[in-house]
Design an enzyme around this catalytic site. Structure first.
Site, PDB file in Angstrom:
ATOM      1  N   ARG A 133     -16.808  40.587  -4.073  1.00  0.00           N
ATOM      2  CA  ARG A 133     -15.707  41.621  -3.994  1.00  0.00           C
ATOM      3  C   ARG A 133     -16.235  42.931  -4.472  1.00  0.00           C
ATOM      4  O   ARG A 133     -16.885  43.010  -5.434  1.00  0.00           O
ATOM      5  CB  ARG A 133     -14.484  41.096  -4.832  1.00  0.00           C
ATOM      6  N   ARG A 190     -14.667  41.498 -14.387  1.00  0.00           N
ATOM      7  CA  ARG A 190     -14.420  42.273 -12.843  1.00  0.00           C
ATOM      8  C   ARG A 190     -15.710  42.653 -12.341  1.00  0.00           C
ATOM      9  O   ARG A 190     -16.080  43.399 -12.767  1.00  0.00           O
ATOM     10  CB  ARG A 190     -13.259  43.479 -13.056  1.00  0.00           C
ATOM     11  N   GLU A 239      -5.537  37.001 -16.198  1.00  0.00           N
ATOM     12  CA  GLU A 239      -5.338  36.269 -14.808  1.00  0.00           C
ATOM     13  C   GLU A 239      -6.562  35.308 -14.679  1.00  0.00           C
ATOM     14  O   GLU A 239      -7.763  35.730 -14.741  1.00  0.00           O
ATOM     15  CB  GLU A 239      -5.099  36.734 -13.778  1.00  0.00           C
ATOM     16  N   SER A 259      -4.824  31.623  -9.695  1.00  0.00           N
ATOM     17  CA  SER A 259      -3.474  32.024  -8.652  1.00  0.00           C
ATOM     18  C   SER A 259      -3.231  30.728  -7.678  1.00  0.00           C
ATOM     19  O   SER A 259      -4.410  30.140  -7.219  1.00  0.00           O
ATOM     20  CB  SER A 259      -3.730  33.298  -7.920  1.00  0.00           C
ATOM     21  N   ARG A 319     -14.950  33.634 -14.331  1.00  0.00           N
ATOM     22  CA  ARG A 319     -14.050  34.396 -15.337  1.00  0.00           C
ATOM     23  C   ARG A 319     -13.579  33.558 -16.268  1.00  0.00           C
ATOM     24  O   ARG A 319     -13.317  34.048 -17.457  1.00  0.00           O
ATOM     25  CB  ARG A 319     -12.893  35.194 -14.506  1.00  0.00           C
TER      26      ARG A 319
END
Length: 426
Positions: free
Chosen positions: A266, A281, A353, A356, A392
């Site tokens: 990403r 991140r 987070e 998801s 993460r």
């Protein structure tokens, strides 16, 4: 993309969904106009083609002395048919593009609002009182995951930046082993739940990336290899969604469920200055992602099933977490509903987070041509995705399980894989 029948029969619900998302409702009117234009163009083409067939029979039956003139008329009519067909095809392309600008329809139970307007569905576990335990640094703060990891020689961000630039890192020694154990646990959990394990490609064609909805509002996040016209995936969801593209599936025995292990990439565009320390991140990480193809009627139950598997993983690791129902304005374009699991982050006193799971209804399947056969022909399937573990998670594991001496106590599910209960400073 959305069902054009819903657009025609209930455009108000489509507009309302766009408004709930904070998207432009004018896209609905543009699609309606494009649909009308397409139907008119197709109708004109079919009328001319019928006239052409009828005229062809007339030419065949005409006397010899009349045929030359009729042949000339037939040629002119053929040119008109070709032009009408071209207009119909152009109108079809315009409608397809207009439909692709409309996001998936938000499910009724999704909370209204933006990023801060989620609904907390549950909280599980109690965060430790690190101050009371004396697990703080010289400034009285809880050491963050990078400080803990560097003490263990588990993460090296300095050399990651030297080799690849900012937001890259090396997982070293116990860090590498911890990630492998975590992802291995996730894959075993998936297999025990009946999912088929997959090692997926990390480069995909543009039509697959677009089909999953990642070349819309998230296009800036995606790495593209221009010379090859391929994209690096940010999740194995993309490759798994494309796995059955342009296929008619047999779901007689129930949903097709997969678990993909892949590297993910990403660009993190627009996140400058946000979570720059450590590995919260980053540009590259690993992930085990669940993906399901199922009947539309089974989608909501499948969504709950995925959430239960995610919660099972968090429970096995003993992490305090909460489940939130993401608000409509914070959904990606493909998701009709998204449920996040967030773990407690002691160093920042906030929720982070970790997973998801999204119900994408038929949105992706319509774009990718994934169908199931029914009594009235074929119909699109529903697709769902959900994360079982990712790099993460190491952040939450290291911070929540750290001890005053810099060691990290491992939950039994990981200790069994690593052959030790504790990771100690080098």
């Amino acid at each position: 993309m959305i069902d054009v029948k819903v657009l025609r029969e209930d455009p108000a619900s489509v507009r309302d969904s766009q408004v709930r998302r904070g998207s432009d409702p004018a896209t609905v009117d543009a699609a309606l106009a494009a649909d009308t234009a397409r139907r008119e163009a197709v109708g004109a083409f079919e009328r001319l083609r019928a006239e052409q067939k009828s005229f062809g029979k007339r030419v065949s039956a005409a006397p010899k002395d009349e045929k030359a003139a009729l042949v000339q008329q037939a040629k002119a009519l053929s040119d008109d048919v070709k032009a009408a067909q071209a207009r119909a095809e152009e109108a079809e392309t315009t409608l397809d593009a207009a439909l692709r600008r409309i996001d998936n329809l938000v499910l009724p139970q999704v909370p209204a609002g933006g990023e801060a307007d989620f609904a907390v569905l549950k909280e599980v576990g109690t965060p430790r009182d690190f101050a009371a335990e004396g697990v703080v640094d010289a400034d009285g703060a809880v050491p963050d995951h990078l400080a803990v990891a560097e003490g263990l020689r588990a993460i090296d961000v300095r050399r990651g930046a030297k080799v690849s630039g900012s937001r890259f890192y090396f997982l070293t020694g116990p860090g590498a082993r911890l990630e492998l154990a975590l992802l291995g646990l996730a894959m075993d959990t998936a297999v025990e739940a009946g999912l088929t394990p997959m090692i997926t490609p990390t480069l995909v064609r543009p039509e697959v990336m677009a089909g999953t909805g990642f070349l819309g509002e998230h296009a800036a996040e995606v790495y593209r290899l221009e010379a090859d016209d391929l994209y690096l995936v940010g999740t194995s969801e993309v490759a798994l969604a494309g796995y059955h593209s342009d296929e008619i599936l047999d779901l007689a025995d129930g949903p097709l469920r997969y678990a993909g292990w892949s590297a993910c990439y990403r660009r993190e565009a627009g996140s400058h200055g946000k979570d720059t320390r450590g590995i919260i991140r980053v540009h590259q990480f690993h992930k085990v992602e669940m993906f399901t193809f199922c009947e539309q009627a089974d989608a909501e139950a499948e969504h709950e099933r995925m959430l239960a598997l995610e919660e099972g993983m968090l429970g096995a690791l003993g992490l305090p977490y909460r489940v939130i129902d993401v608000a409509a304005g914070d959904l990606g374009s493909s998701a009709a509903r998204k449920l996040d699991c967030e773990a407690w982050l002691p160093s920042q006193q906030r929720w982070l987070e970790l997973t998801s799971t999204s119900n994408c209804t038929t949105f992706q399947a319509r774009r990718l041509g994934v169908r199931v056969r029914g009594e009235d022909g074929t119909r699109p399937v529903a697709t769902l995705n959900g994360t079982l573990a990712t790099t993460r998670w190491l952040v939450a594991l290291l911070e929540n399980n750290q001890q005053g001496d810099g060691s990290v106590v491992l939950p039994p599910a990981l200790a069994a894989r690593l052959g030790t209960d504790v990771l100690a400073p080098a």
